[in-house]
Motif scaffolding. Structure first.
Motif, short mmCIF file in Angstrom:
data_model
loop_
_atom_site.label_atom_id
_atom_site.label_comp_id
_atom_site.label_asym_id
_atom_site.label_seq_id
_atom_site.Cartn_x
_atom_site.Cartn_y
_atom_site.Cartn_z
N ALA A 61 55.39 39.71 79.33
CA ALA A 61 54.59 40.65 79.20
C ALA A 61 55.05 41.93 78.82
N ALA A 62 56.19 42.15 79.45
CA ALA A 62 56.96 43.42 79.16
C ALA A 62 58.00 43.39 77.87
N LEU A 63 58.14 42.29 77.32
CA LEU A 63 59.02 41.99 76.06
C LEU A 63 58.11 41.90 74.83
N ALA A 64 58.56 42.41 73.83
CA ALA A 64 58.36 42.14 72.53
C ALA A 64 59.35 41.18 71.87
N THR A 65 59.01 40.32 70.93
CA THR A 65 59.85 39.27 70.53
C THR A 65 59.84 39.38 68.83
N ALA A 66 60.86 38.93 68.20
CA ALA A 66 61.13 38.83 66.81
C ALA A 66 62.12 37.48 66.47
N VAL A 67 61.61 36.66 65.71
CA VAL A 67 62.49 35.58 65.30
C VAL A 67 62.86 35.71 64.04
N ASN A 68 64.23 35.97 63.58
CA ASN A 68 64.71 36.06 62.21
C ASN A 68 64.09 37.53 61.51
N GLY A 69 63.86 38.49 62.54
CA GLY A 69 63.44 39.82 61.80
C GLY A 69 61.66 39.74 61.76
#
Length: 76
Positions: free
Chosen positions: A40-48
């Motif tokens: 819950a404390a992280l944001a995520t991105a895959v290939n931008g």
């Protein structure tokens, strides 16, 4: 793809710029949980592309994907 009975294939990916071997088709949610930080404390991105927290379980990682996790900055 290998024949039945072959060992599972591993793919080379990058997580936060560091090489990491993942199982093809591994859900992003599983990877985030394995990183040892509160999901819950992280944001995520895959290939931008930003991946909302609720969509992580449905994102299957593929060979060559670049995954980034970061703590979102809030405030004004």
């Amino acid at each position: 793809a290998g024949a039945a009975g072959d060992p599972p294939m591993h793919s080379q990916n990058a997580v936060n710029g560091e090489p990491r071997v993942l199982q093809p088709g591994e859900p992003l949610a599983d990877l985030v949980a394995a990183l040892g930080q509160a999901p819950a404390a992280l944001a995520t991105a895959v290939n931008g592309e930003f991946v909302p927290r609720g969509a992580r379980a449905g994102v299957q990682l593929r060979e060559g994907d670049a995954v980034f996790t970061f703590q979102p900055i809030t405030g004004g």
